[in-house]
Design an enzyme around this catalytic site. Structure first.
Site, PDB file in Angstrom:
ATOM      1  N   THR A 133      -2.656   1.205  -4.629  1.00 56.55           N
ATOM      2  CA  THR A 133      -3.228   2.390  -3.917  1.00 56.55           C
ATOM      3  C   THR A 133      -4.511   2.863  -4.329  1.00 56.55           C
ATOM      4  O   THR A 133      -4.768   2.603  -5.594  1.00 56.55           O
ATOM      5  CB  THR A 133      -2.243   3.529  -3.616  1.00 56.55           C
ATOM      6  OG1 THR A 133      -2.813   4.546  -3.088  1.00 56.55           O
ATOM      7  CG2 THR A 133      -1.682   3.965  -5.328  1.00 56.55           C
ATOM      8  N   ASP A 183       0.618  -1.237  -0.061  1.00 55.03           N
ATOM      9  CA  ASP A 183      -0.051  -0.013  -0.051  1.00 55.03           C
ATOM     10  C   ASP A 183       0.885   1.236  -0.216  1.00 55.03           C
ATOM     11  O   ASP A 183       2.267   1.131   0.185  1.00 55.03           O
ATOM     12  CB  ASP A 183      -0.744  -0.028   1.091  1.00 55.03           C
ATOM     13  CG  ASP A 183      -1.897   1.181   1.296  1.00 55.03           C
ATOM     14  OD1 ASP A 183      -2.529   1.620   0.328  1.00 55.03           O
ATOM     15  OD2 ASP A 183      -2.197   1.601   2.418  1.00 55.03           O
TER      16      ASP A 183
END
Length: 1174
Positions: free
Chosen positions: A793, A484
């Site tokens: 993301t 992430d």
């Protein structure tokens, strides 16, 4: 347009197409392409490489082959596949998935719902009442190893198949299931009592296992019940009532207080905030810590009171439940007015479940509940993870089983298949059952627990927690790391670093110059205003003109080069106005929201002000203008106010706002200044979007590149002055475009673009997203280790690209290919062909484009993406993150690791072979769901390079040594049986067999978990060593065959040597051979060890002492079993020279050649790690 593009003619491979599309539900409905595209597959398919064009490079061909399915497949794999297919079919039959449809929801009238909707409950339990017992038993015996042990142990209940004492088979099996080493040393009871004892013991262990699982299920049930029992206020005709979260239905009007979790997906109807909007926190949904601004439906917000919601007849038409958390389409209709009121609903009117209200109190109508909510749709079920090493050992045990059966058949054949040969065959199978070591799982499980303890006690990675102790070896086999961005690679803290005006640039060390320019400019404006007599009292604050305002009024005059002070002032003012930031004052919330906005003096105090926006970039810019002297003090839906360095208030009316979209890559605002009435369009956005709409300049492109190389996120700021006539014309066309039913988005964009021409370029800003500590060296370490890093993301494309550069995920000398937005098969076809021509470049792609590519060209896209040194996927939903993980697992067969810190990363973490969670600002949801929990991203380097390496190397050595320990004694048994007319008589009985796997050899063998081939400092200094681990060379069929040859050689030498040297002492053959066997095993452990630990030395001498003690005190076990029943070991014999030299000679012949081979190999062909160590 796609039809006009010439494509290479290719042959369509129907088999391949059906293979990749089989069983996969379409992600989009409808045919959006011309039919001829079906006849023209992408040129990246296998046949397309026949093209002679020089610029087309060849991809690895897809290896898609049908497995040959025969008897072996049915025995080893088929039963599992068939059982899985039957279970899946049964589940599909019992749980038919209801087709999701669009719905009409009447406000406050759930009884008007046309169909039944799911209950609004949260359920995380793994089992129910009917599946608990079968599920637990399946988890215990799904491995071939455990199932084999169970069958062998059960066979000892049949008298004709019984060999030796029953506990020699059941005790290790009990140990395997309980994962705790027990020692069973009593054998003096009768056969029937022993059977009853171990049946009871086996049932007890399984009962304990089920009780442990039941406790976990109860805990999950309690957590779910706590969430489902949270009370909410429901608005009814009779007033407000309290209802549980699980009792909320579609159509209910729910009141949610500040800091309360939203229980279901709702449409935002009203708020106590006077602005008609509120902020929500979405960190547990999309992973972003920034507050999102939500706007109430205008029709319901204008109602005088809450109870008036029941006096109107209105409904919401909502689209069917979808996975996408970033979009929504719907309509609000009020029927009791003339004409009917229609309002279009978008994502800004929604309140998704699992988000938290951050400001005010909201009222919404529920449209989705339970498993149809966005949060549940984006959550995947946790799977039981099995390490690659366990799977490899499982395959090796199957090979050993085949060898065991073949050896048994050979023995029966050499007997001539005489008598009840089938019974003899099964007795031989049981007799050679030690070929498959019963203690293998025990040692491995204990080793994994030891690795977990070592990881948690490592002072260099404090706070690390091992939550799944069964897969530590996976840390040493990883090829793909999916991470992430927000909170993982970055701290999500933005800092303003650079302002460039074209001729002059300001950095962090020269910001005081800008501050002095702003203070001087507004001081002069205030002085001129006072001299003109226009200032006095409270009216001064709202009528003060901005500096250089007079110059801007005479736009028709000749262009004069502006001073640096004037340009700085215009740039700072544009940054202070062009945004979506709202100042929040906590002190205003205590009076039920009834605060007069005119009380500016007490409300605009800097101590109580915080800024909220949908992007941290926006907040960073506004905070910077505050430090420069121009402060945003108030904002609502129609106006905003700025405070100058002298304390004066400038009021601007918001006429229009053009929000940022991934397509436009820019946002704009049209404001009217209250003091002068002038109208100005301010625009800011990415350089690729702004370069074509600003006036000609020769510095923008170059400076953008310079800032990007520094890792700064750039924004281009521009403005355009509008006359009243220009704005009125634009407003009429803009409102007409917004009412369009067809192509609304395109028409609105066209009207806005008519204004975006020849805009005045004001400045270029550079904002830095602060990275986590040591992110750059950690990513470089992982890249040098051969690990491919993908960043997934939910953030914007520009933001993700900038972070990829600043974190050095993409190196400076690498090109970046930004995958253009595609929405159809033809567009994906063209863009993939364009991407195929790029070499060694990083890929940046959005979630929507990824979805289209995976629908039509899944295999080709994954093939191309896997060749990239780095991949960045932006605007990804939680489900897409998990889907990407599964794609890499299916298409590459490599091990994947996912790391994140938010609730939106849980699906990805659970889908990966190894999940790592970071305890960060977004809570502990990812950390609790992960297999390993760390406190900082930089700890992943040591976790993989050191602990991953040690865990895999140690487990591989431990597993193979335990198998060697079983194969060597089985070889001795085979030699012994062949010397005595192939009789199925055990060589060693009773405690000797249990002791051989426990007290005699367990401690030295298990001490291999302390071994290491490379020091931790060396593993971190040379991460390239990690590449060898991913190839699996430490545990392969090659190393396995080497250990088989060693076992056969040593077993044959030990048994033939003992039989050859026994002379007239035949009764002592067991003592001689078993003593030599124990000494050989201890010496083999010493041969295997690469780095000695003091506990290893203690284990060697302790085991030797235990064996010597057993020679003296347990001499009755050293007879030859039933051949010489009652013959005991003469204590005097073991002290004679004959016993000592015979045992020493046999041991020397079995071990010395191996020591010589090891020395020669290290001398002439040393491994890579030994070169570094030297």
């Amino acid at each position: 347009m796609a039809d006009s593009i010439p494509l290479n003619p290719v042959r369509k491979n129907s088999k391949k197409t059906s293979y990749y599309n089989a069983g996969r539900a379409p992600r989009f409905q409808g045919d959006d392409e011309a039919s001829n595209l079906d006849e023209m597959p992408l040129m990246m398919s296998e046949e397309a490489f026949e093209s002679a064009e020089s610029d087309y490079h060849t991809l690895p061909r897809a290896r898609v082959g049908q497995r040959q399915r025969g008897l072996c497949w049915l025995l080893f794999c088929g039963w599992k596949v068939l059982c899985g297919c039957c279970c899946d079919c049964l589940l599909r039959t019992c749980r038919k998935r209801k087709e999701l449809k669009a719905r009409t929801v009447w406000l406050g009238c759930p009884e008007k719902s046309e169909e039944k909707h799911p209950r609004n409950i949260i359920k995380n339990q793994k089992y129910n009442v009917f599946t608990f017992v079968p599920g637990v038993l399946y988890q215990q015996f799904k491995f071939f190893l455990n199932l084999y042990f169970l069958v062998v142990a059960c066979s000892q209940f049949v008298p004709s198949l019984k060999i030796g004492f029953l506990y020699t088979y059941w005790a290790p099996l009990v140990i395997v299931h309980n994962s705790i080493k027990h020692e069973c040393v009593r054998g003096g009871t009768s056969s029937a009592s022993v059977q009853r004892l171990f049946v009871d013991l086996q049932g007890f262990v399984l009962t304990v296992t089920m009780m442990r699982e039941a406790v976990d299920e109860v805990r999950r049930y309690k957590r779910d019940k706590e969430m489902n029992s949270q009370l909410y206020t429901k608005l009814t005709m009779r007033g407000k009532v309290q209802v549980k979260s699980s009792e909320i239905q579609v159509g209910d009007l729910i009141i949610v207080e500040k800091n309360q979790r939203i229980p279901a997906d709702m449409i935002f109807l009203r708020t106590t905030e006077k602005t008609g909007a509120c902020f929500i926190r979405t960190d547990q949904l999309d992973g972003e810590t920034d507050w999102k601004l939500k706007v109430a439906v205008a029709c319901t917000q204008r109602l005088p009171a809450i109870v008036d919601l029941f006096s109107i007849s209105a409904y919401v038409h909502a689209q069917k439940p979808l996975l996408d958390i970033h979009s929504f389409e719907g309509n609000f209709t009020r029927e009791d007015s003339d004409p009917h009121v229609h309002e279009s609903l978008s994502i800004e009117n929604t309140l998704w479940a699992s988000t938290v209200v951050a400001s005010g109190t909201v009222i919404g109508v529920v449209i989705y509940t339970g498993k149809e909510t966005r949060s549940v749709l984006n959550t995947s079920n946790a799977k039981n993870k099995v390490g690659l090493l366990d799977l490899e050992l499982n395959r090796l045990t199957k090979a050993l089983f085949v060898a065991q059966v073949v050896l048994s058949v050979v023995m029966v054949a050499l007997q001539g298949f005489l008598g009840p040969w089938f019974r003899n065959l099964f007795r031989f199978v049981v007799l050679f059952s030690y070929i498959i070591p019963i203690s293998l799982r025990v040692n491995l499980d204990m080793g994994k627990s030891a690795y977990g303890w070592m990881i948690m006690k490592d002072e260099n990675i404090p706070g690390t927690v091992v939550r799944t102790s069964t897969i530590p070896e996976e840390l040493g086999r990883l090829v793909y790391l999916l991470t992430d961005k927000t909170g993982t690679l970055t701290q999500n803290e933005m800092v303003f670093r650079r302002l460039h005006l074209g001729t002059v640039s300001y950095g962090t060390d020269t910001m005081d110059e800008i501050q002095s320019h702003i203070a001087q400019a507004y001081a002069q404006a205030s002085a001129s205003q006072s001299n003109s007599g226009g200032g006095g009292g409270g009216s001064t604050t709202s009528s003060t003109a901005t500096p250089s305002q007079g110059k801007s009024q005479h736009s028709a005059g000749p262009k004069v080069r502006k001073s640096v002070s004037s340009r700085i002032n215009e740039a700072v003012k544009a940054i202070a106005l062009c945004h979506n930031v709202t100042p929040v004052y906590e002190s205003r919330a205590g009076i039920n929201g009834e605060t007069d906005a005119a009380e500016a003096d007490q409300d605009f105090s800097d101590d109580n002000r915080t800024y909220q926006a949908s992007s941290p970039d926006e907040v960073a810019l506004v905070r910077w203008t505050e430090r420069m002297g121009l402060t945003l003090v108030s904002r609502d839906l129609t106006s905003l106010q700025l405070k100058t360095p002298s304390g004066q208030i400038l009021t601007y009316f918001i006429l229009q706002i053009f929000p940022f979209t991934s397509e436009s890559k820019r946002m704009g605002i049209i404001v009217r200044e209250e003091a002068t009435g002038s109208i100005t369009l301010y625009m800011k956005g990415a350089d690729v979007a702004m370069a074509s709409i600003v006036q000609y300049n020769d510095w923008l492109e170059e400076e953008c590149g310079n800032m990007a190389r520094e890792g700064l996120r750039t924004l281009v700021v521009a403005k355009k002055s509008l006359s009243e006539e220009q704005y009125q014309d634009f407003e009429s066309r803009y409102n007409q475009a917004k009412l369009s039913i067809h192509d609304r988005t395109l028409k609105v964009a066209a009207v806005v673009e008519s204004l975006e021409r020849e805009m005045e370029l004001l400045c270029l800003t550079g904002v830095e997203d602060k990275l986590q500590a040591d992110v750059r060296p950690t990513l470089e370490l992982l890249r040098n280790a051969g690990i491919k890093i993908w960043m997934l993301t939910g953030d914007k494309l520009e933001t993700a690209t900038c972070i990829a550069k600043s974190s050095h995920l993409v190196s400076r000398n690498q090109d970046i290919h930004v995958f253009k937005p595609v929405s159809s098969r033809g567009e994906a076809h063209l863009e993939l062909n364009a991407f195929r021509r790029k070499h060694e470049c990083a890929l940046v792609i959005s979630g929507d484009s990824l979805e289209v590519c995976l629908r039509y060209y899944e295999h080709e896209f994954v093939e191309l993406a896997c060749q990239c040194p780095a991949v960045v996927c932006c605007r990804c939903s939680p489900t897409q993150k998990a889907q990407i993980v599964r794609l890499l697992q299916q298409h590459t067969s490599n091990r994947t690791c996912a790391i994140g810190d938010g609730g939106n990363d849980v699906s990805m973490i659970q889908a990966a072979d190894c999940g790592i969670g970071i305890e960060g600002k977004e809570g502990k949801q990812a950390s609790l769901a992960a297999d390993f929990s760390i406190t900082q991203f930089k700890h992943i380097g040591r976790l993989l390079m050191v602990h991953g390496r040690n865990s895999y190397k140690r487990s591989a050595a431990l597993g193979q040594f335990v198998m060697h320990r079983g194969m060597i004694i089985s070889t001795m048994q085979a030699v012994f049986s062949s010397m005595f007319y192939f009789a199925s008589v055990p060589l060693y009985q009773g405690f000797l067999m249990v002791g051989y796997a426990t007290v005699y050899t367990m401690f030295p063998v298990f001490s291999l978990v302390l071994d290491q081939d490379v020091k931790p400092e060396m593993a971190l200094l040379y991460p390239e060593l990690y590449k060898d681990l991913t190839k699996g060379r430490s545990l392969s069929f090659k190393t396995f065959l080497i250990w088989v040859l060693i076992s056969v050689y040593q077993g044959g030498i030990l048994m033939y040597g003992a039989l050859l040297l026994f002379e007239s002492e035949f009764v002592h053959v067991v003592a001689i051979s078993f003593t030599a066997l124990i000494l050989t095993e201890l010496l083999m452990v010493a041969l295997t060890v690469r780095t000695w630990h003091w506990l290893m030395v203690v284990a060697e001498f302790f085991s030797l002492a235990c064996y010597l003690a057993s020679l003296a005190f347990l001499n009755e076990y050293f007879g030859i079993g039933r051949v010489s029943l009652g013959a005991f070991l003469d204590l005097g014999f073991i002290t004679t020279k004959a016993f000592l030299w015979k045992v020493s000679a046999i041991t020397m012949v079995s071990c010395l050649p191996l020591y010589i081979i090891k020395y020669l190999k290290r001398k002439f062909s040393p491994p890579s790690y030994s070169k570094l160590s030297s």
